[in-house]
Design a protein around this motif. Structure first.
Motif, PDB file in Angstrom:
ATOM      1  N   ASN A 251      -9.040  -9.157  20.547  1.00 47.78           N
ATOM      2  CA  ASN A 251      -9.154  -8.621  21.898  1.00 47.78           C
ATOM      3  C   ASN A 251      -9.866  -9.582  22.850  1.00 47.78           C
ATOM      4  O   ASN A 251      -9.672  -9.501  24.075  1.00 47.78           O
ATOM      5  CB  ASN A 251      -9.948  -7.307  21.883  1.00 47.78           C
ATOM      6  N   VAL A 252     -10.666 -10.480  22.319  1.00 49.92           N
ATOM      7  CA  VAL A 252     -11.538 -11.298  23.160  1.00 49.92           C
ATOM      8  C   VAL A 252     -10.760 -12.194  24.123  1.00 49.92           C
ATOM      9  O   VAL A 252     -11.004 -12.162  25.346  1.00 49.92           O
ATOM     10  CB  VAL A 252     -12.515 -12.112  22.299  1.00 49.92           C
ATOM     11  N   PRO A 253      -9.818 -13.033  23.656  1.00 47.18           N
ATOM     12  CA  PRO A 253      -9.128 -13.900  24.632  1.00 47.18           C
ATOM     13  C   PRO A 253      -8.325 -13.123  25.667  1.00 47.18           C
ATOM     14  O   PRO A 253      -8.282 -13.519  26.835  1.00 47.18           O
ATOM     15  CB  PRO A 253      -8.214 -14.763  23.744  1.00 47.18           C
ATOM     16  N   VAL A 254      -7.713 -12.017  25.249  1.00 43.53           N
ATOM     17  CA  VAL A 254      -6.946 -11.205  26.196  1.00 43.53           C
ATOM     18  C   VAL A 254      -7.880 -10.605  27.241  1.00 43.53           C
ATOM     19  O   VAL A 254      -7.597 -10.624  28.444  1.00 43.53           O
ATOM     20  CB  VAL A 254      -6.182 -10.089  25.460  1.00 43.53           C
ATOM     21  N   GLY A 255      -9.016 -10.073  26.800  1.00 48.00           N
ATOM     22  CA  GLY A 255      -9.964  -9.461  27.717  1.00 48.00           C
ATOM     23  C   GLY A 255     -10.562 -10.453  28.694  1.00 48.00           C
ATOM     24  O   GLY A 255     -10.740 -10.148  29.881  1.00 48.00           O
TER      25      GLY A 255
ATOM     26  N   SER B 289     -15.650  -4.388  20.607  1.00 44.55           N
ATOM     27  CA  SER B 289     -14.663  -5.011  19.721  1.00 44.55           C
ATOM     28  C   SER B 289     -15.315  -6.050  18.818  1.00 44.55           C
ATOM     29  O   SER B 289     -15.067  -6.088  17.608  1.00 44.55           O
ATOM     30  CB  SER B 289     -13.557  -5.665  20.552  1.00 44.55           C
ATOM     31  N   ILE B 290     -16.139  -6.902  19.411  1.00 46.12           N
ATOM     32  CA  ILE B 290     -16.810  -7.940  18.624  1.00 46.12           C
ATOM     33  C   ILE B 290     -17.728  -7.306  17.585  1.00 46.12           C
ATOM     34  O   ILE B 290     -17.741  -7.710  16.412  1.00 46.12           O
ATOM     35  CB  ILE B 290     -17.602  -8.882  19.553  1.00 46.12           C
ATOM     36  N   ALA B 291     -18.496  -6.294  18.000  1.00 42.99           N
ATOM     37  CA  ALA B 291     -19.403  -5.623  17.070  1.00 42.99           C
ATOM     38  C   ALA B 291     -18.635  -4.912  15.960  1.00 42.99           C
ATOM     39  O   ALA B 291     -19.051  -4.930  14.792  1.00 42.99           O
ATOM     40  CB  ALA B 291     -20.287  -4.628  17.823  1.00 42.99           C
ATOM     41  N   SER B 292     -17.485  -4.298  16.288  1.00 46.25           N
ATOM     42  CA  SER B 292     -16.667  -3.642  15.258  1.00 46.25           C
ATOM     43  C   SER B 292     -16.174  -4.659  14.243  1.00 46.25           C
ATOM     44  O   SER B 292     -16.156  -4.393  13.037  1.00 46.25           O
ATOM     45  CB  SER B 292     -15.476  -2.929  15.911  1.00 46.25           C
ATOM     46  N   GLY B 293     -15.780  -5.837  14.729  1.00 42.87           N
ATOM     47  CA  GLY B 293     -15.309  -6.870  13.822  1.00 42.87           C
ATOM     48  C   GLY B 293     -16.382  -7.405  12.902  1.00 42.87           C
ATOM     49  O   GLY B 293     -16.092  -7.939  11.831  1.00 42.87           O
TER      50      GLY B 293
ATOM     51  N   GLY C 105     -16.092   1.800  26.615  1.00 41.70           N
ATOM     52  CA  GLY C 105     -15.431   0.879  27.549  1.00 41.70           C
ATOM     53  C   GLY C 105     -13.990   1.264  27.805  1.00 41.70           C
ATOM     54  O   GLY C 105     -13.498   1.187  28.939  1.00 41.70           O
ATOM     55  N   ALA C 106     -13.309   1.711  26.768  1.00 38.84           N
ATOM     56  CA  ALA C 106     -11.896   2.078  26.911  1.00 38.84           C
ATOM     57  C   ALA C 106     -11.706   3.239  27.874  1.00 38.84           C
ATOM     58  O   ALA C 106     -10.644   3.375  28.484  1.00 38.84           O
ATOM     59  CB  ALA C 106     -11.314   2.433  25.544  1.00 38.84           C
ATOM     60  N   GLY C 107     -12.749   4.086  28.015  1.00 39.42           N
ATOM     61  CA  GLY C 107     -12.635   5.220  28.922  1.00 39.42           C
ATOM     62  C   GLY C 107     -12.359   4.812  30.352  1.00 39.42           C
ATOM     63  O   GLY C 107     -11.829   5.608  31.136  1.00 39.42           O
TER      64      GLY C 107
ATOM     65  N   GLY D 207     -15.885  -1.572  32.326  1.00 37.46           N
ATOM     66  CA  GLY D 207     -15.236  -0.993  31.153  1.00 37.46           C
ATOM     67  C   GLY D 207     -14.683  -2.055  30.219  1.00 37.46           C
ATOM     68  O   GLY D 207     -14.818  -1.960  28.991  1.00 37.46           O
ATOM     69  N   ILE D 208     -14.062  -3.084  30.792  1.00 36.10           N
ATOM     70  CA  ILE D 208     -13.481  -4.143  29.958  1.00 36.10           C
ATOM     71  C   ILE D 208     -14.575  -4.906  29.221  1.00 36.10           C
ATOM     72  O   ILE D 208     -14.435  -5.228  28.029  1.00 36.10           O
ATOM     73  CB  ILE D 208     -12.629  -5.089  30.826  1.00 36.10           C
ATOM     74  N   VAL D 209     -15.678  -5.220  29.914  1.00 39.01           N
ATOM     75  CA  VAL D 209     -16.788  -5.938  29.269  1.00 39.01           C
ATOM     76  C   VAL D 209     -17.345  -5.115  28.109  1.00 39.01           C
ATOM     77  O   VAL D 209     -17.576  -5.643  27.007  1.00 39.01           O
ATOM     78  CB  VAL D 209     -17.890  -6.258  30.294  1.00 39.01           C
ATOM     79  N   LEU D 210     -17.548  -3.828  28.328  1.00 36.54           N
ATOM     80  CA  LEU D 210     -18.087  -2.969  27.282  1.00 36.54           C
ATOM     81  C   LEU D 210     -17.110  -2.859  26.112  1.00 36.54           C
ATOM     82  O   LEU D 210     -17.518  -2.866  24.938  1.00 36.54           O
ATOM     83  CB  LEU D 210     -18.376  -1.583  27.853  1.00 36.54           C
TER      84      LEU D 210
END
Length: 507
Positions: A167-171, A86-90, A108-110, A78-81
């Motif tokens: 979101n990337v570094p936190v994830g 997130s990257i694609a949205s950006g 992924g958030a699900g 889920g976190i990877v997705l």
């Protein structure tokens, strides 16, 4: 078998929830600006609805997978997705792209919140769990404090695209900790996933959302032809979604009652606490997501606030929520669940009533801040008590699906609320057929549409204000209904749980 490192595992779970909390505040802060740059105010609700729709559909599926195959692989996936979305949205360059990639992010958030909360229920006892919930509440508080400031800074000094990249570094940090320090022993047995149930659940949620948005548009007498002009939002006119949703729901229930491994075991609803928690959770989430989606739009589009000021309206709620949750976690074992549920939901009724009555074009900006703070306190009391009551009502083998089911009803309530209110807002913006809805995008620009003719600006601002005023009354109605459901919450033992043999025996 390696032993789980509880502190570092807890830190990883806290990071995953931090991402979810931060995402809510920074995206709400940036969205009016996104509309000003990309256009498509008629699709405004879909940026939030698509995310909630995809996460809603997958929550119970991930919950079931977590019970069958373990929490760790499901949470990591889920976190990877979520990070890919997130990257694609950006990187999005159009509203359609953003809506599509927000859907991927929601897939992924699900897994993130329900599985993370399930792990907490696994590695901590009930007494410890109530205290840990308070600590986790601090995560939401910190995210609530820095989210709007961060979002405003990114929008002003970089671009809105960075509200997704952060979101990337936190994830990545969260994944490293989970892979290194969280270990579980899962007894794997041959299992068959409920594909028919998953397909029917997906169809039901989509049809329900389509029907509800149609209600939001048609409730205010908007001509069908006008709705069809708004593209994607035009599907909201299709009231056929409601009867189709009813048929699909009946089919889903029938399938779940027969299959060996249902996604949502229907018999868990023999437990009154789960039934009431599901109903109340759906209703108060419709109010909550409605407020976090449309209060920032009200501040920037009607009151003429900056993106930072718009996003800052959410901060009091996200700070008040964890503070109240901390108090609830400390006192639940002494008082029981019903007092916090009834009192918390009652406070939201008082608060949203005042919001509906007083929020208008001349309202001081302090008013929505105070209202959101009180709303958060009420929600912190009620939601914490409801979640812990659900987890206490079942054993380990059902805790994942019970937690996920509770999250499912919360997210579907949020999706329905935002969709209904999106239909209402669009109906008001389209009431005057001589005014192009695209001109409303200018209200979100840095100059708040000052380049528009004065009469057009006044018409658009008035229409937006009217639509949002109606939405505030809908938010109030949802909290009233949630409070009414909370009055029927049963007494739940704080020392015993229901086993799978008592709850999910096939019938």
């Amino acid at each position: 078998m390696r032993t789980t490192h509880r502190p570092l595992t807890t830190l990883a779970l806290a990071l995953s929830l931090f991402m979810a909390a931060l995402e809510a505040t920074v995206v709400s802060t940036a969205m009016p600006t996104v509309v000003g740059e990309l256009g498509g105010i008629q699709h405004y609700a879909w940026v939030f609805t698509a995310y909630m729709l995809s996460s809603t559909i997958t929550v119970p599926i991930y919950g079931k997978l977590a019970d069958l195959y373990g929490r760790k692989p499901v949470l990591v996936f889920g976190i990877v997705l979520f990070l890919v979305g997130s990257i694609a949205s950006g990187l999005s360059t159009s509203m359609a792209m953003l809506i599509g990639f927000r859907t991927l992010q929601g897939l992924g958030a699900g897994a993130m919140q329900p599985v993370a909360l399930t792990v907490i229920g696994d590695i901590y006892t009930l007494e410890e769990r109530a205290k840990v919930q308070g600590a986790f509440s601090a995560v939401w508080g910190i995210a609530g404090l820095i989210g709007p400031i961060t979002g405003g800074f990114l929008v002003k000094y970089l671009t809105w695209h960075w509200v997704f990249f952060i979101n990337v570094p936190v994830g990545v940090g969260c994944l490293v900790l989970l892979l290194s320090y969280f270990h579980e022993r899962v007894e794997r047995k041959p299992q068959k996933l409920d594909y028919a149930g998953a397909a029917l659940l997906t169809g039901w949620v989509v049809a329900l959302l389509v029907g509800v948005q149609g209600v939001g548009v048609n409730l205010w007498g908007l001509p069908v032809a006008a709705v069809l002009l708004v593209g994607v939002q035009g599907v909201g006119v299709n009231l056929w979604g409601l009867p189709v949703a009813a048929v699909l729901l009946a089919a889903f229930v029938a399938v779940e009652r027969k299959v060996a491994e249902p996604i949502i075991p229907m018999s868990i609803f023999k437990v009154p606490a789960i039934v009431i928690s599901s109903i109340a959770g759906a209703l108060f989430s419709a109010a909550m997501f409605g407020a976090t989606t449309y209060v920032p739009l009200f501040v920037q589009g009607v009151l003429g606030g900056t993106p930072t000021e718009a996003g800052g309206m959410i901060t009091p709620m996200i700070v008040g929520w964890p503070l109240a949750a901390f108090v609830a976690g400390k006192l639940l074992l002494k008082t029981g669940f019903p007092p916090f549920i009834v009192d918390g939901l009652g406070l939201t009724v008082v608060d949203t009533s005042l919001m509906a009555l007083l929020l208008g074009a001349q309202a001081p900006r302090l008013l929505p801040e105070v209202a959101m703070g009180l709303f958060g306190i009420g929600m912190g009391f009620a939601s914490t008590a409801l979640l812990i009551a659900v987890q206490t009502s079942v054993g380990w083998e059902l805790r994942g699906v019970a937690t996920a089911s509770n999250m499912f009803f919360r997210t579907i309530g949020g999706a329905i609320g935002v969709g209904l209110m999106g239909g209402v807002m669009v109906s008001q913006l389209l009431k005057d057929p001589t005014v192009p809805i695209s001109a409303a995008n200018a209200l979100m620009s840095p100059d708040h549409g000052q380049d528009l003719p004065a009469d057009l600006l006044a018409t658009l601002s008035g229409a937006l204000g009217t639509g949002l005023s109606i939405n505030f009354w809908l938010i109030c109605a949802f909290t009233v209904a949630a409070f009414a459901a909370g009055l029927f919450f049963p007494k739940v033992s704080r020392t015993t749980t229901v086993s799978s043999t008592e709850v999910v025996a096939p019938h």
